[in-house]
Structures are given as C-alpha cells and as structure tokens.
Design a protein around this motif. Sequence first.
Motif, PDB file in Angstrom:
ATOM      1  N   ILE A  40       6.132 -43.344  76.011  1.00 30.42           N
ATOM      2  CA  ILE A  40       5.919 -42.968  77.526  1.00 30.42           C
ATOM      3  C   ILE A  40       4.150 -42.592  77.585  1.00 30.42           C
ATOM      4  O   ILE A  40       4.000 -41.828  76.724  1.00 30.42           O
ATOM      5  CB  ILE A  40       6.631 -41.873  77.895  1.00 30.42           C
ATOM      6  CG1 ILE A  40       6.591 -41.337  79.472  1.00 30.42           C
ATOM      7  CG2 ILE A  40       6.398 -40.479  76.954  1.00 30.42           C
ATOM      8  CD1 ILE A  40       7.676 -40.747  79.922  1.00 30.42           C
ATOM      9  N   SER A  41       3.747 -42.951  78.713  1.00 25.75           N
ATOM     10  CA  SER A  41       2.455 -42.577  78.931  1.00 25.75           C
ATOM     11  C   SER A  41       2.134 -42.128  80.228  1.00 25.75           C
ATOM     12  O   SER A  41       2.718 -42.452  81.418  1.00 25.75           O
ATOM     13  CB  SER A  41       1.485 -44.230  79.227  1.00 25.75           C
ATOM     14  OG  SER A  41       0.022 -43.762  79.301  1.00 25.75           O
ATOM     15  N   VAL A  42       1.328 -40.817  80.212  1.00 26.46           N
ATOM     16  CA  VAL A  42       1.554 -39.982  81.586  1.00 26.46           C
ATOM     17  C   VAL A  42      -0.063 -39.477  81.543  1.00 26.46           C
ATOM     18  O   VAL A  42      -0.863 -39.501  80.642  1.00 26.46           O
ATOM     19  CB  VAL A  42       2.187 -38.639  81.116  1.00 26.46           C
ATOM     20  CG1 VAL A  42       3.692 -39.068  81.263  1.00 26.46           C
ATOM     21  CG2 VAL A  42       2.100 -37.742  79.784  1.00 26.46           C
ATOM     22  N   THR A  43      -0.430 -39.154  82.625  1.00 20.92           N
ATOM     23  CA  THR A  43      -1.920 -38.640  82.921  1.00 20.92           C
ATOM     24  C   THR A  43      -1.789 -37.165  83.488  1.00 20.92           C
ATOM     25  O   THR A  43      -0.853 -36.698  84.344  1.00 20.92           O
ATOM     26  CB  THR A  43      -2.384 -39.341  84.141  1.00 20.92           C
ATOM     27  OG1 THR A  43      -2.638 -40.637  83.681  1.00 20.92           O
ATOM     28  CG2 THR A  43      -4.104 -38.884  84.520  1.00 20.92           C
ATOM     29  N   GLY A  44      -2.574 -36.128  82.645  1.00 16.94           N
ATOM     30  CA  GLY A  44      -2.637 -34.792  83.027  1.00 16.94           C
ATOM     31  C   GLY A  44      -3.780 -34.514  83.889  1.00 16.94           C
ATOM     32  O   GLY A  44      -4.965 -35.159  83.630  1.00 16.94           O
ATOM     33  N   LEU A  45      -3.749 -33.480  84.632  1.00 16.29           N
ATOM     34  CA  LEU A  45      -4.819 -32.923  85.729  1.00 16.29           C
ATOM     35  C   LEU A  45      -5.132 -31.640  85.336  1.00 16.29           C
ATOM     36  O   LEU A  45      -4.400 -30.821  85.562  1.00 16.29           O
ATOM     37  CB  LEU A  45      -4.620 -33.418  86.882  1.00 16.29           C
ATOM     38  CG  LEU A  45      -5.566 -33.053  87.837  1.00 16.29           C
ATOM     39  CD1 LEU A  45      -7.049 -33.608  87.701  1.00 16.29           C
ATOM     40  CD2 LEU A  45      -5.002 -33.408  89.515  1.00 16.29           C
ATOM     41  N   ALA A  46      -6.383 -31.153  85.540  1.00 20.68           N
ATOM     42  CA  ALA A  46      -6.762 -29.819  85.397  1.00 20.68           C
ATOM     43  C   ALA A  46      -7.908 -29.672  86.360  1.00 20.68           C
ATOM     44  O   ALA A  46      -8.848 -30.254  86.270  1.00 20.68           O
ATOM     45  CB  ALA A  46      -7.009 -29.133  84.098  1.00 20.68           C
ATOM     46  N   GLU A  47      -7.834 -28.663  87.085  1.00 22.51           N
ATOM     47  CA  GLU A  47      -8.979 -28.221  88.035  1.00 22.51           C
ATOM     48  C   GLU A  47      -9.290 -26.774  88.052  1.00 22.51           C
ATOM     49  O   GLU A  47      -8.406 -26.010  87.829  1.00 22.51           O
ATOM     50  CB  GLU A  47      -8.691 -28.550  89.521  1.00 22.51           C
ATOM     51  CG  GLU A  47      -8.403 -30.057  89.624  1.00 22.51           C
ATOM     52  CD  GLU A  47      -7.982 -30.340  91.246  1.00 22.51           C
ATOM     53  OE1 GLU A  47      -8.203 -31.376  91.642  1.00 22.51           O
ATOM     54  OE2 GLU A  47      -7.364 -29.537  91.802  1.00 22.51           O
ATOM     55  N   LYS A  48     -10.634 -26.257  88.481  1.00 19.25           N
ATOM     56  CA  LYS A  48     -11.193 -25.105  88.307  1.00 19.25           C
ATOM     57  C   LYS A  48     -12.262 -24.733  89.320  1.00 19.25           C
ATOM     58  O   LYS A  48     -13.237 -25.639  89.408  1.00 19.25           O
ATOM     59  CB  LYS A  48     -11.236 -24.823  86.991  1.00 19.25           C
ATOM     60  CG  LYS A  48     -11.825 -23.158  86.893  1.00 19.25           C
ATOM     61  CD  LYS A  48     -12.021 -22.667  85.514  1.00 19.25           C
ATOM     62  CE  LYS A  48     -12.515 -21.100  85.432  1.00 19.25           C
ATOM     63  NZ  LYS A  48     -12.417 -20.770  84.087  1.00 19.25           N
ATOM     64  N   SER A  49     -12.323 -23.915  90.127  1.00 14.42           N
ATOM     65  CA  SER A  49     -13.112 -23.513  91.100  1.00 14.42           C
ATOM     66  C   SER A  49     -13.839 -22.463  90.390  1.00 14.42           C
ATOM     67  O   SER A  49     -13.527 -21.653  89.666  1.00 14.42           O
ATOM     68  CB  SER A  49     -12.750 -23.156  92.466  1.00 14.42           C
ATOM     69  OG  SER A  49     -11.915 -23.865  92.872  1.00 14.42           O
ATOM     70  N   PHE A  50     -15.457 -22.782  90.711  1.00 16.28           N
ATOM     71  CA  PHE A  50     -16.244 -21.448  89.978  1.00 16.28           C
ATOM     72  C   PHE A  50     -17.531 -21.477  90.549  1.00 16.28           C
ATOM     73  O   PHE A  50     -17.876 -22.349  91.508  1.00 16.28           O
ATOM     74  CB  PHE A  50     -16.559 -21.925  88.393  1.00 16.28           C
ATOM     75  CG  PHE A  50     -17.134 -23.358  88.316  1.00 16.28           C
ATOM     76  CD1 PHE A  50     -18.796 -23.445  88.071  1.00 16.28           C
ATOM     77  CD2 PHE A  50     -16.448 -24.533  88.175  1.00 16.28           C
ATOM     78  CE1 PHE A  50     -19.212 -24.562  87.926  1.00 16.28           C
ATOM     79  CE2 PHE A  50     -17.141 -25.713  88.182  1.00 16.28           C
ATOM     80  CZ  PHE A  50     -18.483 -25.796  87.912  1.00 16.28           C
ATOM     81  N   ALA A  51     -18.477 -20.675  90.421  1.00 15.40           N
ATOM     82  CA  ALA A  51     -19.426 -20.281  91.065  1.00 15.40           C
ATOM     83  C   ALA A  51     -20.771 -20.737  90.246  1.00 15.40           C
ATOM     84  O   ALA A  51     -20.884 -20.415  88.908  1.00 15.40           O
ATOM     85  CB  ALA A  51     -19.672 -18.970  91.563  1.00 15.40           C
ATOM     86  N   SER A  52     -21.805 -21.550  90.603  1.00 18.92           N
ATOM     87  CA  SER A  52     -22.995 -21.584  89.712  1.00 18.92           C
ATOM     88  C   SER A  52     -23.508 -20.272  89.358  1.00 18.92           C
ATOM     89  O   SER A  52     -23.572 -19.289  89.841  1.00 18.92           O
ATOM     90  CB  SER A  52     -24.139 -22.422  90.639  1.00 18.92           C
ATOM     91  OG  SER A  52     -23.545 -23.501  91.166  1.00 18.92           O
ATOM     92  N   ASP A  53     -24.237 -20.350  88.124  1.00 19.75           N
ATOM     93  CA  ASP A  53     -24.995 -19.189  87.804  1.00 19.75           C
ATOM     94  C   ASP A  53     -26.534 -19.671  87.322  1.00 19.75           C
ATOM     95  O   ASP A  53     -27.056 -18.613  86.669  1.00 19.75           O
ATOM     96  CB  ASP A  53     -24.331 -18.760  86.248  1.00 19.75           C
ATOM     97  CG  ASP A  53     -24.399 -19.872  85.100  1.00 19.75           C
ATOM     98  OD1 ASP A  53     -24.899 -20.922  85.416  1.00 19.75           O
ATOM     99  OD2 ASP A  53     -23.863 -19.599  84.066  1.00 19.75           O
TER     100      ASP A  53
END
Length: 248
Positions: A40-53
């Motif tokens: 079985i083939s699946v796609t995982g996703l991850a996201e994150k909001s952040f501020a520039s430094d």
Amino acid sequence: THFQSLKGYAPTLILAVAVIITAMILAGAYKSKFNKQVTISVTGLAEKSFASDLIVWRGEYQRKSLDLKAAYALIKNDESNVKQYLKSNEIKENEIVFSSIDIEKEFDVKRNDEGKQIATVFAGYKLTQKVTVESKEIDRVEVVSREVTKLIESGIEISSLEPSYYYTKLSELKIDLLAKASADAKKRAETIAVNSGGKLGKILKADMGVFQITAPNSNEDFSYGGTFNTSSKNKKASITIRINYAIK
C-alpha cells in the motif's frame, strides 16, 4: 539389442519429461502469483507556522558628476553618513556591509530635426553603491528600512528595497516536519490496512516530497523545486513524504 529397444521408447520418454517440466513451471508460476507481496502506498503531510529570525535589508544611493574624483568623494561622504545614520538607529557595525562602488559613464544622444542620431556627448559619471544590513533585530531594521529615506533631506539620493526575511534553523525544522509527515503517513496506512482486513507490515520504500515555505494564507503557486518565500516575516512550512508499506 537393449539399446535398440530403448530407442523405440525415446519419443515417449521425451514427451513425459516435457510434461513434468511444464507442470513444474506452471506450479512455480501459480505459487509466485499467490505469494506476490501486497503493498500500500500513502502520502503523509506535515505543516508548521513560524516566524522569521533574520532580516536582510538593502539600500542603494548614487552620485553623478562630470569629474570622476569629485563624484567619488561625494559618494564616499554619503557612505560615511549612511553608516552613521544606521549606527545612530542601533544597527551594529558588524551588521552593515557596503558594496564596492560601481562606475558608469553616461552619454547624451544628439539628434537632428528628423530624429536621426548624429552624435553622442559625454554627460558625466554615475557612481552607485549598495548597503546591506543583516540582523536578527527584525523590528529595528524594519523601522530603518522605512525611515532611511530621511537621508534624502541631507542630499543623499538613497532608495530602500523591501526587506527579505529568513529562518536560520531550517535544518531542524525540516527534520521535525519529516518525522511528523512520516507519522501521518503511517496513520493513514494503518487505517487503510485495518479497514481492508490486513495488517501493516514493514516499510518497503520512502520518498520525500517537496519542501515548501510560503506566506500564511497566501495563494503562492506550488513549485516542483519548492517555493521559498522571503517577503513575509511570518511563514508556513510544509513537506510531504510518500511511503510504500507491505501488508501482512
């Protein structure tokens, strides 16, 4: 003779051996068919909001004169005044970089009444210098980038570019997102496996997708090579990973 008697059975023996070999081949193919690995083939996703430094701001100023030495003296004086202005606004000297001075000869084109070019006349030298500020004091540099044009009042023809924003811990961010994307892919695969009556096995293959950095709530287009936003102070990073699992 005995050899001659066996010779008479040769065609029958050859046929029998051929039948046995064919049966073995078919049995092997049948076994291979039913032993084929189910995946079985699946796609995982991850996201994150952040501020520039980190912020990078660039400005540019020019001087023109018929005399090169005079123009050079003027622009070096401008450099000194720009540096003093930045330091007076709490920008550290090691955060300020001045480029070399670019020198360009300018000419005026003379045309006749019919609009045809008849001559070019030397109009003087144009000297250009750029200044770059790179700092982690984002708010302070933002103020400078907006107010540096006050130097125009002192005779310095300076133009201010929009600041660029960066993040210095991208490697750590990327590793964290990969771990979360992998966990997301595993959760999806387990759900599919259970619902189909199977059980999730080992990972057979994993491919990382595109690492994207965009402005929050933006409509920036997806890029095959990865979008890397530098115009927004606040950003959102995302990454995908495609994993192929065995099913027991």
